[in-house]
Design a protein around this motif. Structure first.
Motif, PDB file in Angstrom:
ATOM      1  N   THR A 160       5.773   6.345  -8.845  1.00 21.72           N
ATOM      2  CA  THR A 160       6.288   7.341  -9.796  1.00 21.72           C
ATOM      3  C   THR A 160       5.642   7.068 -11.158  1.00 21.72           C
ATOM      4  N   LEU A 161       5.804   7.979 -12.073  1.00 22.35           N
ATOM      5  CA  LEU A 161       5.309   7.786 -13.439  1.00 22.35           C
ATOM      6  C   LEU A 161       5.930   6.527 -14.046  1.00 22.35           C
ATOM      7  N   GLU A 162       7.208   6.343 -13.782  1.00 22.95           N
ATOM      8  CA  GLU A 162       7.918   5.172 -14.314  1.00 22.95           C
ATOM      9  C   GLU A 162       7.284   3.867 -13.822  1.00 22.95           C
ATOM     10  N   THR A 163       6.977   3.812 -12.516  1.00 23.71           N
ATOM     11  CA  THR A 163       6.335   2.607 -11.962  1.00 23.71           C
ATOM     12  C   THR A 163       4.960   2.406 -12.577  1.00 23.71           C
ATOM     13  N   ARG A 164       4.212   3.478 -12.715  1.00 19.79           N
ATOM     14  CA  ARG A 164       2.860   3.379 -13.280  1.00 19.79           C
ATOM     15  C   ARG A 164       2.911   2.837 -14.708  1.00 19.79           C
ATOM     16  N   LEU A 165       3.859   3.336 -15.506  1.00 17.67           N
ATOM     17  CA  LEU A 165       3.995   2.851 -16.883  1.00 17.67           C
ATOM     18  C   LEU A 165       4.386   1.374 -16.907  1.00 17.67           C
ATOM     19  N   ALA A 166       5.255   0.973 -15.992  1.00 17.30           N
ATOM     20  CA  ALA A 166       5.669  -0.439 -15.923  1.00 17.30           C
ATOM     21  C   ALA A 166       4.478  -1.326 -15.557  1.00 17.30           C
ATOM     22  N   ARG A 223       0.835  -1.205   0.000  1.00 19.64           N
ATOM     23  CA  ARG A 223       0.000   0.000   0.000  1.00 19.64           C
ATOM     24  C   ARG A 223       0.877   1.266   0.000  1.00 19.64           C
ATOM     25  N   THR A 224       1.949   1.224   0.767  1.00 15.99           N
ATOM     26  CA  THR A 224       2.859   2.380   0.824  1.00 15.99           C
ATOM     27  C   THR A 224       3.466   2.644  -0.542  1.00 15.99           C
ATOM     28  N   ARG A 225       3.918   1.583  -1.193  1.00 17.13           N
ATOM     29  CA  ARG A 225       4.549   1.753  -2.505  1.00 17.13           C
ATOM     30  C   ARG A 225       3.530   2.234  -3.540  1.00 17.13           C
ATOM     31  N   ALA A 226       2.316   1.733  -3.439  1.00 22.02           N
ATOM     32  CA  ALA A 226       1.264   2.158  -4.374  1.00 22.02           C
ATOM     33  C   ALA A 226       0.965   3.648  -4.196  1.00 22.02           C
ATOM     34  N   LYS A 227       1.010   4.100  -2.946  1.00 18.60           N
ATOM     35  CA  LYS A 227       0.747   5.520  -2.657  1.00 18.60           C
ATOM     36  C   LYS A 227       1.828   6.417  -3.236  1.00 18.60           C
ATOM     37  N   GLU A 228       3.038   5.859  -3.334  1.00 18.03           N
ATOM     38  CA  GLU A 228       4.186   6.682  -3.745  1.00 18.03           C
ATOM     39  C   GLU A 228       4.638   6.370  -5.173  1.00 18.03           C
TER      40      GLU A 228
END
Length: 274
Positions: free
Chosen positions: A239-245, A232-237
């Protein structure tokens, strides 16, 4: 946020265990479901897959809300699988037409009984959560679910054989009509499918998003190793890069259903100035 009220969802924990699914309250406010739906419609008009809506901040705000409800239903801290899904149906599409954002119209289970249920105490440890973004009726593309009591084997052997499981006659329940933002969720081994939007539907075709949450621990360890689940913490934070991945992974996961998505995946990973 600590202000997410999960009282009603917590009360549904035993229903999930006993029935294999829950039909809860509206848990996402209209301004957020409307923003997501409009985002998906704009993407669709621009010939991008609905799943690209997960590039937006609003999508991850909604995901944070859903984390709270998933943790209430599973009774433990959860992680989110990166196989996030978004759907935008087309009206009365000829049977068999494949397009990204179509419904999964064949009865199926997402996970085996062994994966989805904690063998120690019989409680669900994988939760599929499905969120309508417009009003869903029995004609514009609702979900159908077979409850645990009508599904005696719960998926033993079904998932590995890849053949469509038998649906006991009269056992399927339509999860409709429902308002946007309503909590619909089921155990990972529950038998379910999405229907198409009928040509005589008064309501516009269904738009929805769907997620899979796993309890931390054994269920988390068995997640797809190609793209790690998010806390949940990582999802809250993100980045655009993570979202694209995540979007890239998610489109690949469902490619066997939609057809080749290489063009979209390449466009997603291309640097903006290329």
């Amino acid at each position: 946020s600590d202000d997410i009220d999960v009282t009603a969802s917590t009360a549904l924990k035993s229903t999930l265990r006993d029935d294999g699914y829950v039909w809860g309250d509206v848990i996402v406010p209209p301004e957020e479901t409307t923003a997501l739906r409009r985002g998906i419609e704009a993407l669709s008009d621009a010939k991008w897959p609905p799943a690209c809506v997960f590039v937006s901040d609003i999508a991850w705000r909604v995901i944070d809300r859903l984390f709270a409800h998933a943790e209430a239903l599973l009774g433990a801290e959860c992680v989110l699988e990166p196989s996030v899904a978004a759907f935008k149906l087309e009206k009365d599409v000829a049977n068999g037409k494949r397009y990204i954002g179509n419904n999964f119209g064949v009865p199926h289970r997402d996970y085996s009984l062994e994966d989805a249920i904690d063998t120690a105490d019989g409680s669900p440890q994988i939760l599929s959560l499905w969120l309508p973004l417009n009003r869903v009726t029995e004609k514009n593309g609702c979900m159908y679910i077979v409850g645990k009591r009508d599904d005696p084997d719960g998926g033993k052997g079904d998932v590995s054989t890849k053949s469509a499981p038998d649906v006991p006659r009269g056992s399927a329940k339509a999860l409709a009509p429902v308002d946007p933002g309503t909590l619909l969720a089921w155990s990972g081994n529950a038998l379910h499918w999405g229907s198409a939007c009928a040509s005589d539907s008064d309501a516009s075709p269904r738009v929805s998003v769907a997620f899979v949450f796993r309890r931390r621990g054994d269920a988390e360890k068995r997640a797809d190793s190609r793209c790690a689940p998010l806390t949940r913490t990582r999802a809250k934070e993100t980045t655009l890069e993570t979202r694209l991945a995540v979007i890239h992974h998610a489109i690949g996961v469902f490619e066997h259903w939609y057809g080749d998505a290489d063009d979209v995946k390449n466009r997603l990973m291309r640097p903006p100035n290329a």
